[in-house]
Motif scaffolding. Structure first.
Motif, short mmCIF file in Angstrom:
data_model
loop_
_atom_site.label_atom_id
_atom_site.label_comp_id
_atom_site.label_asym_id
_atom_site.label_seq_id
_atom_site.Cartn_x
_atom_site.Cartn_y
_atom_site.Cartn_z
N GLN A 16 3.96 15.89 -6.99
CA GLN A 16 4.70 14.90 -7.65
C GLN A 16 4.88 13.63 -6.51
N TRP A 17 4.11 13.82 -5.38
CA TRP A 17 4.75 13.15 -4.04
C TRP A 17 3.38 12.32 -3.39
N VAL A 18 3.61 10.94 -3.27
CA VAL A 18 2.52 10.16 -2.50
C VAL A 18 3.15 9.66 -1.34
N MET A 19 2.50 9.82 0.00
CA MET A 19 2.78 9.32 1.15
C MET A 19 2.00 7.74 1.29
N THR A 20 2.80 6.81 1.77
CA THR A 20 2.37 5.63 1.85
C THR A 20 3.08 4.88 3.09
N ALA A 21 2.98 3.54 3.10
CA ALA A 21 3.75 2.81 4.19
C ALA A 21 4.93 2.04 3.62
N VAL A 22 5.78 1.99 4.37
CA VAL A 22 7.21 1.14 3.91
C VAL A 22 6.93 0.02 3.83
N HIS A 23 5.95 -0.99 4.71
CA HIS A 23 5.80 -2.35 4.44
C HIS A 23 5.21 -2.68 2.98
N CYS A 24 4.64 -1.60 2.29
CA CYS A 24 4.16 -1.98 0.96
C CYS A 24 5.27 -2.32 0.03
N PHE A 25 6.51 -1.99 0.38
CA PHE A 25 7.50 -2.27 -0.68
C PHE A 25 8.73 -3.22 -0.14
N PRO A 26 8.17 -4.56 0.15
CA PRO A 26 9.35 -5.54 0.89
C PRO A 26 10.18 -5.90 0.02
N GLN A 27 10.00 -6.03 -1.35
CA GLN A 27 10.96 -6.23 -2.29
C GLN A 27 11.32 -5.04 -3.31
N GLY A 28 10.96 -3.65 -2.84
CA GLY A 28 11.38 -2.39 -3.61
C GLY A 28 10.21 -2.21 -4.64
N THR A 29 10.37 -1.34 -5.57
CA THR A 29 9.50 -1.05 -6.39
C THR A 29 9.03 -1.48 -7.65
N ASP A 30 9.87 -2.57 -7.95
CA ASP A 30 9.70 -3.43 -9.27
C ASP A 30 8.26 -3.94 -9.55
N ASN A 31 7.84 -3.37 -10.50
CA ASN A 31 6.57 -3.56 -11.31
C ASN A 31 5.44 -3.01 -10.48
N ARG A 32 5.69 -1.96 -9.85
CA ARG A 32 4.69 -1.23 -9.01
C ARG A 32 4.66 0.27 -9.69
N LYS A 33 3.23 0.60 -9.80
CA LYS A 33 2.83 1.78 -10.50
C LYS A 33 1.70 2.68 -9.15
N VAL A 34 1.82 3.79 -9.17
CA VAL A 34 0.67 4.51 -8.50
C VAL A 34 -0.23 5.12 -9.48
N VAL A 35 -1.23 4.79 -9.23
CA VAL A 35 -2.58 5.02 -9.83
C VAL A 35 -3.58 6.30 -8.83
N LEU A 36 -3.82 7.32 -9.54
CA LEU A 36 -4.52 8.25 -9.03
C LEU A 36 -6.02 8.44 -9.76
N GLY A 37 -6.96 8.76 -9.11
CA GLY A 37 -8.07 9.36 -9.73
C GLY A 37 -9.06 7.99 -9.73
N VAL A 38 -8.88 7.13 -9.08
CA VAL A 38 -9.68 5.81 -9.18
C VAL A 38 -10.72 5.80 -7.92
N HIS A 39 -11.98 5.38 -8.34
CA HIS A 39 -12.61 4.87 -7.00
C HIS A 39 -12.77 3.52 -7.17
N SER A 40 -13.27 2.75 -8.23
CA SER A 40 -13.31 1.25 -8.15
C SER A 40 -11.72 0.86 -8.85
N LEU A 41 -11.33 0.00 -8.17
CA LEU A 41 -10.11 -1.03 -8.79
C LEU A 41 -10.57 -2.04 -9.53
N THR A 42 -11.77 -2.06 -10.19
CA THR A 42 -11.96 -2.99 -11.08
C THR A 42 -12.64 -2.71 -12.24
N GLN A 43 -13.15 -1.41 -12.35
CA GLN A 43 -13.71 -0.84 -13.54
C GLN A 43 -12.74 0.26 -13.89
#
Length: 162
Positions: free
Chosen positions: A56-83
């Motif tokens: 239930q935990w993902v590690m990332t970078a603080v700078h990814c959230f300059p305005q907080g988490t609004d409208n952001r989601k975490v997507v797992l299990g993908v290779h392509s970001l367009t398909q």
């Protein structure tokens, strides 16, 4: 392996270095990779990478959230970001824990933990990143290490596969 994890963290947070000679990974060969995406109506945009460190935990970078988490989601299990992929799992962000010693001036301590709204379903395409276990060894100086993320294969157009 912890060394690979450390390299992934560095790749996520480094602003002054670039990965040279990158190439597309075999699909789902990095099943621990997470895409932090901004969702607005029917559009979604990849903003940052991360990696699954527990169900239930993902590690990332603080700078990814300059305005907080609004409208952001975490997507797992993908290779392509367009398909579209049937291995994809999408999560709401339940909590964001920023390193309290983060410095926006020089990106020191640029590490954050995201608590997902539910545990990930562990599959062949979604796995927890393996860490260095007791008795393991860290890489030596000048040892080659792999890193992973969604980026650009050249400086003109973003690549949308990891």
């Amino acid at each position: 392996m912890f060394a690979a994890t450390a390299v992934c963290v560095f790749a996520l947070i480094s602003h002054c270095e670039a990965i040279i000679g990158g190439r597309e990974a075999v699909a789902h060969s990095r099943p621990y990779m997470a895409s932090i995406q901004h969702f607005v109506e029917q559009q979604k945009t990849h903003e940052c990478g991360g990696f699954l460190v527990a169900e239930q935990w993902v590690m990332t970078a603080v700078h990814c959230f300059p305005q907080g988490t609004d409208n952001r989601k975490v997507v797992l299990g993908v290779h392509s970001l367009t398909q579209s992929q049937d291995t994809q799992q999408v999560f709401e962000i339940l909590e964001l824990h920023k390193n309290p010693n983060y410095s926006a001036e020089n990106f020191d301590n640029d590490i954050a933990l995201i608590k997902l709204d539910r545990p990930a379903n562990i599959t062949s395409a979604v796995q927890i990143v393996p860490f260095l276990r007791s008795g393991g060894t860290n890489p030596s100086t000048d040892e080659q290490a792999d890193t992973a993320g969604w980026g650009a294969s050249d400086n003109l157009a973003p690549d949308r596969t990891n």
